[in-house]
Design a protein around this motif. Structure first.
Motif, PDB file in Angstrom:
ATOM      1  N   VAL A 135       6.631  38.281  32.150  1.00  0.00           N
ATOM      2  CA  VAL A 135       5.152  38.034  32.304  1.00  0.00           C
ATOM      3  C   VAL A 135       4.339  39.144  31.929  1.00  0.00           C
ATOM      4  O   VAL A 135       4.331  40.029  32.767  1.00  0.00           O
ATOM      5  CB  VAL A 135       4.755  37.245  33.568  1.00  0.00           C
ATOM      6  CG1 VAL A 135       3.384  36.998  33.471  1.00  0.00           C
ATOM      7  CG2 VAL A 135       5.574  36.156  33.645  1.00  0.00           C
ATOM      8  N   THR A 136       3.463  38.835  30.741  1.00  0.00           N
ATOM      9  CA  THR A 136       2.347  40.219  30.423  1.00  0.00           C
ATOM     10  C   THR A 136       0.848  39.550  30.686  1.00  0.00           C
ATOM     11  O   THR A 136      -0.001  40.258  30.969  1.00  0.00           O
ATOM     12  CB  THR A 136       2.571  40.383  29.014  1.00  0.00           C
ATOM     13  OG1 THR A 136       2.525  39.454  28.111  1.00  0.00           O
ATOM     14  CG2 THR A 136       3.922  41.208  28.917  1.00  0.00           C
ATOM     15  N   SER A 137       0.728  38.215  30.724  1.00  0.00           N
ATOM     16  CA  SER A 137      -0.553  37.582  30.944  1.00  0.00           C
ATOM     17  C   SER A 137      -0.467  36.375  31.564  1.00  0.00           C
ATOM     18  O   SER A 137       0.388  35.564  31.223  1.00  0.00           O
ATOM     19  CB  SER A 137      -1.110  37.636  29.482  1.00  0.00           C
ATOM     20  OG  SER A 137      -2.204  36.648  29.365  1.00  0.00           O
ATOM     21  N   ILE A 138      -1.390  35.979  32.375  1.00  0.00           N
ATOM     22  CA  ILE A 138      -1.382  34.605  32.913  1.00  0.00           C
ATOM     23  C   ILE A 138      -3.215  34.020  32.741  1.00  0.00           C
ATOM     24  O   ILE A 138      -4.066  35.058  32.884  1.00  0.00           O
ATOM     25  CB  ILE A 138      -1.204  34.389  34.188  1.00  0.00           C
ATOM     26  CG1 ILE A 138      -2.072  35.057  35.303  1.00  0.00           C
ATOM     27  CG2 ILE A 138       0.328  34.853  34.504  1.00  0.00           C
ATOM     28  CD1 ILE A 138      -1.732  34.900  36.777  1.00  0.00           C
ATOM     29  N   LYS A 139      -3.353  32.921  32.600  1.00  0.00           N
ATOM     30  CA  LYS A 139      -4.891  32.542  32.651  1.00  0.00           C
ATOM     31  C   LYS A 139      -4.631  31.123  33.367  1.00  0.00           C
ATOM     32  O   LYS A 139      -3.792  30.265  32.977  1.00  0.00           O
ATOM     33  CB  LYS A 139      -5.061  31.996  30.943  1.00  0.00           C
ATOM     34  CG  LYS A 139      -5.106  33.218  30.208  1.00  0.00           C
ATOM     35  CD  LYS A 139      -5.562  32.595  28.859  1.00  0.00           C
ATOM     36  CE  LYS A 139      -5.663  33.704  27.955  1.00  0.00           C
ATOM     37  NZ  LYS A 139      -5.990  33.444  26.441  1.00  0.00           N
ATOM     38  N   THR A 140      -5.433  31.077  34.159  1.00  0.00           N
ATOM     39  CA  THR A 140      -5.470  30.031  34.981  1.00  0.00           C
ATOM     40  C   THR A 140      -6.745  29.085  34.870  1.00  0.00           C
ATOM     41  O   THR A 140      -7.813  29.755  34.915  1.00  0.00           O
ATOM     42  CB  THR A 140      -5.536  30.609  36.640  1.00  0.00           C
ATOM     43  OG1 THR A 140      -4.266  31.253  36.798  1.00  0.00           O
ATOM     44  CG2 THR A 140      -5.368  29.239  37.681  1.00  0.00           C
TER      45      THR A 140
END
Length: 159
Positions: A135-140
């Motif tokens: 995982v390099t990026s998360i958007k919630t």
């Protein structure tokens, strides 16, 4: 056996079982205008052929203490088979993740996650989700209002 090979009685049975997985064989047979033994045999055949994967109770999320529903977009910078498989294996062990889909578009995966509160989601995000393999990026995005929640599939007996 594709759904097109099911007859109308099979489709009606699947629809009834989706509405009430606890329906008795006696009542199911009556609803389908079958005797009990053929009804039971049909149901077993549908289970054995994989149409029916199991039976479960549908719990109320909020009454169970999960007031927060989040949709989490996960992105990877490196898309090796190993990192994707490691991620997919690891996400299986997170009970707060209800659904995980490999998707097209800007993100690689979409998770549906429940949490007790925003604070508990923040801890889950920081300590678990961000640390998943690859995982390099998360958007919630948070659900503000649930309009429809269903796992029932549309069953058309005329297919």
């Amino acid at each position: 056996m594709p759904i097109s090979e099911l007859d109308q009685t099979d489709c009606a049975m699947l629809d009834l079982l989706q509405k009430d997985g606890r329906i008795s064989n006696v009542k199911l047979a009556a609803e389908l205008n079958l005797s009990e033994t053929p009804c039971w045999r049909r149901q077993k055949r549908l289970e054995e052929s994989g149409y029916i994967k199991g039976y479960h109770a549908q719990l109320d999320r909020k009454r169970s203490g999960y007031g927060v529903m989040a949709f989490v977009q996960i992105s990877f910078s490196i898309h090796s088979d190993d990192s994707l498989l490691d991620f997919e294996r690891a996400v299986q062990d997170i009970p707060e993740v209800l659904f995980c889909h490999n998707i097209s578009g800007e993100s690689d995966y979409l998770l549906q996650v429940v949490s007790e509160s925003l604070e508990s989601y923040e801890k889950l995000s920081r300590n678990v989700i961000r640390r998943l393999p690859g995982v390099t990026s998360i958007k919630t995005s948070f659900s503000l209002k649930e309009i429809k929640s269903s796992t029932r599939l549309p069953i058309d007996g005329n297919s």
